[in-house]
Write a protein that holds these residues in place. Structure first.
Motif, PDB file in Angstrom:
ATOM      1  N   ASP A  52       2.568   5.985  -5.726  1.00 34.33           N
ATOM      2  CA  ASP A  52       2.102   5.823  -7.280  1.00 34.33           C
ATOM      3  C   ASP A  52       0.779   7.038  -7.426  1.00 34.33           C
ATOM      4  N   ALA A  53       0.042   6.846  -6.668  1.00 35.98           N
ATOM      5  CA  ALA A  53      -0.823   7.793  -6.633  1.00 35.98           C
ATOM      6  C   ALA A  53      -0.461   9.447  -6.297  1.00 35.98           C
TER       7      ALA A  53
ATOM      8  N   THR B  68       0.732  -1.202  -0.055  1.00 39.93           N
ATOM      9  CA  THR B  68      -0.109  -0.145  -0.184  1.00 39.93           C
ATOM     10  C   THR B  68       0.870   1.305   0.170  1.00 39.93           C
TER      11      THR B  68
ATOM     12  N   ARG C  34       3.678   1.679  -1.731  1.00 42.54           N
ATOM     13  CA  ARG C  34       3.907   2.093  -3.135  1.00 42.54           C
ATOM     14  C   ARG C  34       2.877   2.385  -3.871  1.00 42.54           C
ATOM     15  N   THR C  35       1.453   1.986  -3.547  1.00 44.55           N
ATOM     16  CA  THR C  35       0.321   2.283  -4.197  1.00 44.55           C
ATOM     17  C   THR C  35       0.030   3.971  -3.968  1.00 44.55           C
ATOM     18  N   THR C  36       0.234   4.368  -2.566  1.00 45.84           N
ATOM     19  CA  THR C  36       0.167   5.633  -1.881  1.00 45.84           C
ATOM     20  C   THR C  36       1.308   6.477  -3.224  1.00 45.84           C
TER      21      THR C  36
END
Length: 153
Positions: free
Chosen positions: A94-95, A88, A90-92
């Protein structure tokens, strides 16, 4: 379970890069909010000269701050890349980076609008500039919020 080694102290250069990053973010976000508020206060029966003057000064500061943020952000990622978590976090990240791109594209449009105001008398409605600076401020606050989540979970 093997105990973790104690954390290493940060190098002076790393601290300097982080300090510059925070300073540039402060200039970009604070200046965006201040400029947006000035457009909200400025009476729109006139030409909005004071707000436009502030906006012109902010544009220079904004783009200088963005350049600093990009350089120091890449430096931060490069320094910590081997230890960056995935999932999560890394997802944050990327966002956040996607939102940064959206803010930069919108800011290029905003800067172009301001140039049109300067070149033509009344060619761009002041309300449109107010909305553009409001969108910039909102986008930067959202980026700052994601940065806070990344830094502190």
């Amino acid at each position: 379970m093997v105990p973790l080694p104690p954390p290493r102290p940060l190098a002076v250069t790393t601290l300097g890069v982080r300090w510059l990053h925070v300073l540039a973010a402060t200039v970009a976000v604070g200046g965006g909010v201040l400029t947006w508020l000035r457009f909200r206060v400025e009476p729109f029966d006139g030409e909005g000269r004071d707000a436009v003057r502030l906006a012109r000064a902010y544009e220079w500061l904004f783009w200088a701050a963005v350049g600093t943020l990009v350089m120091t952000g890449v430096g931060n990622l490069g320094a910590f890349a081997p230890t960056l978590p995935g999932g999560t976090w890394r997802t944050t990240l990327d966002a956040k980076l996607a939102l940064v791109v959206v803010v930069l594209v919108g800011s290029a449009v905003r800067t172009r609008l301001l140039v049109r105001v300067r070149r033509s008398a009344g060619g761009v409605p002041m309300r449109l500039l107010r909305r553009a600076y409001g969108a910039t401020a909102l986008g930067l606050v959202a980026v700052l919020t994601l940065a806070e989540v990344l830094a502190h979970g």
